[in-house]
Scaffold this motif. Structure first.
Motif, PDB file in Angstrom:
ATOM      1  N   LYS A 222       0.838  -1.189   0.000  1.00  0.00           N
ATOM      2  CA  LYS A 222       0.000   0.000   0.000  1.00  0.00           C
ATOM      3  C   LYS A 222       0.878   1.246   0.000  1.00  0.00           C
ATOM      4  O   LYS A 222       1.869   1.336   0.734  1.00  0.00           O
ATOM      5  N   LYS A 223       0.470   2.189  -0.815  1.00  0.00           N
ATOM      6  CA  LYS A 223       1.207   3.456  -0.896  1.00  0.00           C
ATOM      7  C   LYS A 223       0.646   4.429   0.142  1.00  0.00           C
ATOM      8  O   LYS A 223      -0.563   4.622   0.248  1.00  0.00           O
ATOM      9  N   TRP A 230       5.924   2.908   0.032  1.00  0.00           N
ATOM     10  CA  TRP A 230       5.197   1.646  -0.086  1.00  0.00           C
ATOM     11  C   TRP A 230       5.494   0.781   1.141  1.00  0.00           C
ATOM     12  O   TRP A 230       6.648   0.604   1.537  1.00  0.00           O
ATOM     13  N   ASP A 270       1.902  -0.338 -14.325  1.00  0.00           N
ATOM     14  CA  ASP A 270       3.052  -0.493 -13.444  1.00  0.00           C
ATOM     15  C   ASP A 270       3.874   0.792 -13.407  1.00  0.00           C
ATOM     16  O   ASP A 270       4.180   1.383 -14.452  1.00  0.00           O
ATOM     17  N   LYS A 274       6.719  -0.895  -8.984  1.00  0.00           N
ATOM     18  CA  LYS A 274       5.687  -1.816  -8.548  1.00  0.00           C
ATOM     19  C   LYS A 274       4.897  -2.313  -9.751  1.00  0.00           C
ATOM     20  O   LYS A 274       4.700  -1.585 -10.717  1.00  0.00           O
ATOM     21  N   ARG A 275       4.433  -3.527  -9.633  1.00  0.00           N
ATOM     22  CA  ARG A 275       3.664  -4.152 -10.708  1.00  0.00           C
ATOM     23  C   ARG A 275       2.336  -4.660 -10.157  1.00  0.00           C
ATOM     24  O   ARG A 275       2.135  -4.737  -8.941  1.00  0.00           O
ATOM     25  N   MET A 277      -0.643  -3.235 -10.158  1.00  0.00           N
ATOM     26  CA  MET A 277      -1.208  -2.192  -9.307  1.00  0.00           C
ATOM     27  C   MET A 277      -2.699  -1.996  -9.606  1.00  0.00           C
ATOM     28  O   MET A 277      -3.170  -2.242 -10.725  1.00  0.00           O
ATOM     29  N   CYS A 279      -6.196   0.586  -7.741  1.00  0.00           N
ATOM     30  CA  CYS A 279      -6.531   1.612  -6.750  1.00  0.00           C
ATOM     31  C   CYS A 279      -7.997   1.498  -6.370  1.00  0.00           C
ATOM     32  O   CYS A 279      -8.827   1.029  -7.152  1.00  0.00           O
ATOM     33  N   GLU A 288      -3.821   3.475  -3.382  1.00  0.00           N
ATOM     34  CA  GLU A 288      -3.093   2.699  -4.389  1.00  0.00           C
ATOM     35  C   GLU A 288      -2.484   1.472  -3.715  1.00  0.00           C
ATOM     36  O   GLU A 288      -1.863   1.566  -2.653  1.00  0.00           O
ATOM     37  N   SER A 290      -0.659  -2.687  -4.538  1.00  0.00           N
ATOM     38  CA  SER A 290       0.043  -3.543  -5.493  1.00  0.00           C
ATOM     39  C   SER A 290      -0.038  -4.979  -5.004  1.00  0.00           C
ATOM     40  O   SER A 290       0.248  -5.266  -3.831  1.00  0.00           O
ATOM     41  N   ARG A 297      -4.232  -9.706  -8.156  1.00  0.00           N
ATOM     42  CA  ARG A 297      -4.882  -8.422  -8.446  1.00  0.00           C
ATOM     43  C   ARG A 297      -6.302  -8.622  -8.949  1.00  0.00           C
ATOM     44  O   ARG A 297      -7.242  -7.918  -8.520  1.00  0.00           O
TER      45      ARG A 297
END
Length: 618
Positions: A222-223, A230, A270, A274-275, A277, A279, A288, A290, A297
């Motif tokens: 999590k951002k 992150w 991405d 990070k990949r 992703m 939100c 946001e 990941s 995901r």
């Protein structure tokens, strides 16, 4: 299924656990304690006045479940506020009461589930059970729960081992109780060969998903909102919110995102290293996150969209909705099955009616054919009868004419015949007289025959008695023969035993004879050696006497070499030295004594010559 129904299921187990006699009634003192504990775990104020008023001491006997329900609804369940208590505490209270009475597994078995896992399975059973008492779960819901547990253990559900359990008539008709379900889980049919920790984790995961309304759990990056860095957090998704913690123990909650119809989920490209992703957008913030891979995901975005949809539809639990849908599907299948059965019965009835009408039609056709055939036969028979009657009339007319002509001739013949008949009557009268005499003789003969029959009956009775005596004698003779046969068998066995003993004695006699023969041979050899020794002794005595002869005056003493050259030792096979075999053993002993005496004399002579200075010859 509302909160009241869920609480009533757990409380029902607690009430039945207090019913020790299984009469459907519980004592008032126990119900007072149960009510007090329920008020405690439900976080509602306890009203002792209402409790004492409802359970007065002047009431007769215990209280049934129907008598306890008014107090339970009015003073406890009506005061419950959702969210003000922890339902798991209520379940633990009721589980403690019912498990003490009903759950007693074999603790020595290696497949017994821990107490915590058994409690969670009990809660899952209550959640998925039918809304009728006693609580049971239909086989479809059991299979659904087992599939969820196997999926959590990452194994494939094998229904083959449980086919016998599901195919029982009692299970198909009345369903499965929670104690049958726990016994099946403890038997190891589903969890055979799987570690206990994996089973516990799978049960906990299914428990949190179904009972705890957890749509999905797992780690996500999590951002941050302020520092924009992150961090890995443990996320827990429920239909109403998305919470995240520092670890999967869920002790330190870092935030809670409320979900409503204004929220949405979007997939992001991405960036920032990070990949995978995505939100979550709310009215105030955008979060946001990941995932570890594309599959995760997709699962997270689908689960969040499901939670938002449930909130929009006003549903508080996904699995409650799924349970209702499964129940509706089962009811729909049952209705379809009943409709199909009714349709099949209707079609079967129509088919039977059609077959019956076809059979009646066939019978009518057959009867029509038979009637037509009978009519044709009657018509043909009438024609034949008319033709026969016409032919018979013609024949009768011809016969009547012929009869008239012949009657005249017969009248003359009749007169002659009457004369002959008169004569015949006279002869018959005479014959009657003779027959009467013969009848009297026959009657006398029959009387004689009757007397003979009486005599014959007496003889037959006497013969029957003699036959019985003969049969008795024959039975005695057979018994004697059997006894004789047994004695003969015993005598035969005894003779065989004596024969074997005789053969053994003959064999021993042969061995004794062989030993005696060998001893005789040894005696003959010893005698032969003795004779040879005696012959040698005699020969040596002669030689010694010749050598020991004194030399006269004027005689020339032979030289030692010449005497030794003239001396010759006889051989054992010299025939001239053989002795005649003595017939008795006394002669042999006597000859041995003589030999000993002579040997003693020779030794004395040799000693005497040696003392005189003569030469000793060996």
């Amino acid at each position: 299924m509302d909160l009241r129904s869920e609480l009533l299921k757990s409380i029902w187990y607690g009430f039945t656990a207090l019913d020790l006699e299984k009469s459907g009634k519980v004592s008032k003192s126990q119900l007072k304690v149960l009510s007090h504990n329920l008020c405690t775990v439900l976080c509602i104020p306890h009203d002792p006045v209402a409790l004492e008023e409802h359970f007065r001491d002047d009431d007769d006997g215990p209280v049934s479940s129907q008598g306890y329900m008014p107090y339970l609804n009015k003073y406890i369940l009506d005061k419950v506020v959702e969210g003000s208590f922890i339902k798991e505490n209520v379940d633990e209270l009721c589980w403690t009461l019912t498990a003490k009475k009903n759950y007693q597994p074999d603790r020595s078995s290696s497949t017994i589930l821990p107490e915590k896992d058994a409690f969670r399975l009990w809660c899952l059973f209550n959640f998925l059970s039918e809304d009728k008492y006693p609580l049971v779960m239909v086989p479809d819901e059991v299979e659904y729960l087992l599939k969820k547990i196997c999926m959590a253990m990452s194994i494939e559900f094998n229904c083959v081992e449980l086919e016998d359990f599901f195919s029982q008539d009692s299970v198909q008709q009345s369903g499965i109780t929670v104690w049958m379900f726990l016994e099946m889980m403890n038997s190891g049919k589903v969890t055979r060969g799987i570690d206990a920790s994996i089973i516990s984790m799978a049960i906990e995961e299914v428990y949190r998903e179904i009972v705890g309304d957890v749509l999905k759990e797992g780690y996500l990056w999590k951002k941050g909102q302020l520092r924009r860095n992150w961090k890995e957090r443990w996320f827990t998704l429920k239909p109403s919110n998305l919470s995240y913690y520092t670890g999967e123990d869920r002790k330190d909650c870092q935030g809670n995102i409320a979900l409503d119809e204004n929220c949405c989920v979007e997939v992001l490209p991405d960036r920032d290293g990070k990949r995978c992703m995505f939100c979550l957008k709310t009215l105030s913030k955008t979060y946001e996150m990941s995932a570890s891979d594309t599959k995760q995901r997709q699962e997270w975005t689908t689960a969040i969209q499901t939670a938002i949809r449930l909130h929009v539809e006003g549903k508080k639990s996904l699995h409650k909705d799924l349970k209702l849908k499964r129940r509706e599907q089962r009811e729909l299948r049952e209705k379809r099955r009943q409709a199909k059965e009714e349709e099949l019965q209707r079609l079967r009835a129509l088919q039977e009616e059609r077959e019956r009408k076809l059979a009646e039609l066939e019978l009518l056709k057959e009867a029509q054919k038979q009637a037509q055939a009978l009519l044709e036969q009657d018509e043909q028979r009438r024609r034949q009868q008319h033709e026969q009657l016409q032919r018979a009339l013609e024949i009768q007319l011809r016969e009547a004419e012929e009869a008239r002509v012949s009657m005249q001739a017969e009248m003359a013949l009749k007169e002659e015949e009457a004369e002959r008949q008169r004569k015949r009557i006279q002869e018959l009268e005479e014959m009657q007289k003779r027959l009467e005499e013969a009848l009297q003789q026959e009657i006398k003969a029959r009387l004689d025959e009757e007397a003979f029959r009486y005599a014959q009956a007496g003889l037959l009775a006497e013969e029957e008695e003699k036959m019985k005596a003969l049969m008795n004698l024959q039975e005695e003779q057979e018994e004697y023969i059997a006894k004789t046969q047994r004695e003969k068998q015993e005598l035969k066995q005894e003779m065989e035993a004596k024969s074997r003993a005789l053969e053994e004695a003959q064999r021993q006699l042969e061995e004794v004879r062989a030993n005696r023969h060998r001893v005789d041979q040894d005696v003959v050899a010893a005698q032969r050696k003795l004779r040879q020794a005696s012959t040698n002794v005699k020969h040596w005595n002669v030689q010694m006497n010749r050598l020991m002869r004194p030399i006269g005056p004027g005689e020339k003493r032979p030289s030692l070499g010449s005497s030794f050259s003239s001396f010759q030792i006889p051989t054992q096979r010299d025939p001239g030295l053989r002795l005649r075999r003595s017939s008795g053993s006394g002669d042999r002993e006597e000859s041995k004594e003589n030999v000993d005496n002579r040997a003693g004399c020779d030794l004395e002579k040799r000693h005497s010559h040696a003392s005189n200075g003569d030469m000793d010859i060996p």
